[in-house]
Enzyme design. Sequence first.
Site, PDB file in Angstrom:
ATOM      1  N   TYR A  14       0.987  -1.099  -0.105  1.00 52.97           N
ATOM      2  CA  TYR A  14      -0.005  -0.015  -0.009  1.00 52.97           C
ATOM      3  C   TYR A  14       0.913   1.423  -0.021  1.00 52.97           C
ATOM      4  O   TYR A  14       0.379   2.347  -0.322  1.00 52.97           O
ATOM      5  CB  TYR A  14      -0.781   0.056   1.184  1.00 52.97           C
ATOM      6  CG  TYR A  14      -2.106  -1.006   1.151  1.00 52.97           C
ATOM      7  CD1 TYR A  14      -2.079  -1.847   0.030  1.00 52.97           C
ATOM      8  CD2 TYR A  14      -3.129  -0.973   2.150  1.00 52.97           C
ATOM      9  CE1 TYR A  14      -3.224  -2.679   0.015  1.00 52.97           C
ATOM     10  CE2 TYR A  14      -4.028  -1.655   2.148  1.00 52.97           C
ATOM     11  CZ  TYR A  14      -4.300  -2.658   1.041  1.00 52.97           C
ATOM     12  OH  TYR A  14      -5.265  -3.636   0.934  1.00 52.97           O
ATOM     13  N   LYS A  56       2.557 -15.123   2.813  1.00 53.95           N
ATOM     14  CA  LYS A  56       2.438 -15.985   1.517  1.00 53.95           C
ATOM     15  C   LYS A  56       3.816 -16.095   1.143  1.00 53.95           C
ATOM     16  O   LYS A  56       4.444 -15.832   0.148  1.00 53.95           O
ATOM     17  CB  LYS A  56       2.034 -14.830   0.406  1.00 53.95           C
ATOM     18  CG  LYS A  56       1.460 -15.593  -0.742  1.00 53.95           C
ATOM     19  CD  LYS A  56       0.256 -16.562  -0.674  1.00 53.95           C
ATOM     20  CE  LYS A  56      -0.059 -17.536  -1.997  1.00 53.95           C
ATOM     21  NZ  LYS A  56      -0.878 -18.400  -1.796  1.00 53.95           N
ATOM     22  N   ASP A  59      -4.174 -17.647   2.026  1.00 54.53           N
ATOM     23  CA  ASP A  59      -5.349 -18.406   1.405  1.00 54.53           C
ATOM     24  C   ASP A  59      -5.740 -19.450   2.352  1.00 54.53           C
ATOM     25  O   ASP A  59      -6.988 -19.482   2.470  1.00 54.53           O
ATOM     26  CB  ASP A  59      -4.830 -19.121  -0.140  1.00 54.53           C
ATOM     27  CG  ASP A  59      -3.558 -19.634   0.070  1.00 54.53           C
ATOM     28  OD1 ASP A  59      -2.817 -19.582   0.978  1.00 54.53           O
ATOM     29  OD2 ASP A  59      -3.393 -20.303  -0.966  1.00 54.53           O
ATOM     30  N   ASP A  91      -5.919  -5.983   5.744  1.00 55.93           N
ATOM     31  CA  ASP A  91      -7.116  -5.415   5.460  1.00 55.93           C
ATOM     32  C   ASP A  91      -8.273  -6.112   4.936  1.00 55.93           C
ATOM     33  O   ASP A  91      -9.417  -6.162   5.633  1.00 55.93           O
ATOM     34  CB  ASP A  91      -6.526  -4.771   4.086  1.00 55.93           C
ATOM     35  CG  ASP A  91      -7.637  -3.408   3.720  1.00 55.93           C
ATOM     36  OD1 ASP A  91      -8.584  -3.199   4.302  1.00 55.93           O
ATOM     37  OD2 ASP A  91      -7.366  -2.785   2.657  1.00 55.93           O
ATOM     38  N   ASP A 127     -11.861  -7.433   7.736  1.00 56.31           N
ATOM     39  CA  ASP A 127     -12.903  -7.324   7.466  1.00 56.31           C
ATOM     40  C   ASP A 127     -13.674  -8.617   7.434  1.00 56.31           C
ATOM     41  O   ASP A 127     -14.953  -8.747   7.702  1.00 56.31           O
ATOM     42  CB  ASP A 127     -13.227  -6.667   6.118  1.00 56.31           C
ATOM     43  CG  ASP A 127     -13.294  -5.221   6.114  1.00 56.31           C
ATOM     44  OD1 ASP A 127     -12.814  -4.444   7.251  1.00 56.31           O
ATOM     45  OD2 ASP A 127     -13.658  -4.443   5.075  1.00 56.31           O
TER      46      ASP A 127
END
Length: 356
Positions: free
Chosen positions: A135, A190, A222, A246, A250
């Site tokens: 980001y 990852k 994942d 992020d 959520d």
Amino acid sequence: MKIAILPGDGIGPEIVEQAVKVLNALGESFELETAPVGGAGYEASGHPLPEATLKLALEADAILFGAVGDWKYDTLDRPLRPEQAILGLRKNLKLFANLRPAIMYPELAGASTLKPEVVSGLDILIIRELTGDIYFGQPRGVRECPDGPFKGEREGFDTMRYAESEIRRIAHVAFQAAQKRDKRLTSVDKANVLETFQFWRDIVTEVHKEYPDVALDHMYVDNAAMQLVRAPKKFDVIVTGNMFGDILSDQASMLTGSIGMLPSASLDANNKGLYEPSHGSAPDIAGKGVANPLATIMSAAMMLRYSLNKAEQADRIENAVKKVLAQGLRTPDIYEAGTTKVGTGEMGQAVLQALS
Ligand code: NAD
């Protein structure tokens, strides 16, 4: 201890008022000082994060934040929009660790889209690194593709990166948070595909040596996404990077099915923090006295635990919230047949009574 109170816009002032009542009832000598932020800051002095508000936030030991934003500001230039206040506070206060608990009170298990037995009693904490990763990595942009099968075409690109100290400091926050809970930490990465996250995994493993009382495991993102809906109660604390966090935070918040119940904290390296509900300013219900104040009240409890070192007071508030839910009191967002519908003020008052 000084607490900056930044109510903001929409339902912000209504829900913060309830949390302030609760803080005042604890019998502590906190100094509370209120300042406008977001749309309210823009109205007061032409900027969503007025200088005086930022100064107060910098001076204070902790910040209780309501919510900002209203559709009426959507036509303003981007730097003047209410939401810029949050970004400004995060940047100026160097708030790099975002803590989001997802707690499912057994009384509310029917509110989730998952089966009650999967989520009832859920109590997990997601820790998201907030100021690094893809980001913020440079360079980024759109350019002419320099090589490979698409050479010469336009391409969009971003840079994923984490410095060693950035990983270390978020890992310390996560291990210390796990020490205050069930002492289990899952680091989500990852590492099988991304160099940045192999490095992340190596550094988290190194930091673990300082916290032998915490059990650490590593999980690919994942798989973590899958496990969060398959068996979310298996987790205690999850730590991950900005982008994965992020998405996963959520996802986890929705396990509980009730946005009005979810607190959050954003911390700096010294555990100074900004505490706010996970939801926004809900302009659709602002001023109607129906907003759920519990996420904000529990944000105040997190503030006591993480920034003000008052864990017993945090427990008192959290137990009071459990008690009012067990009494069957519900704001409209969590109302079910057979329970008692109450407004924002009545819910705040009920928590106040349950405190004693
Ligand atoms: P929202 O979270 O404000 O509202 C989404 C839905 O949830 C609405 O139907 C709302 O009524 C309901 N809701 C939210 N909080 C509730 C509560 N405490 N009790 C009962 N119901 C509640 O999200 P949105 O509608 O997408 O955004 C509204 C405004 O909030 C926008 O201006 C957005 O930019 C801003 N926003 C601010 C923050 C923040 O201040 N941190 C975060 C997200 C959105």
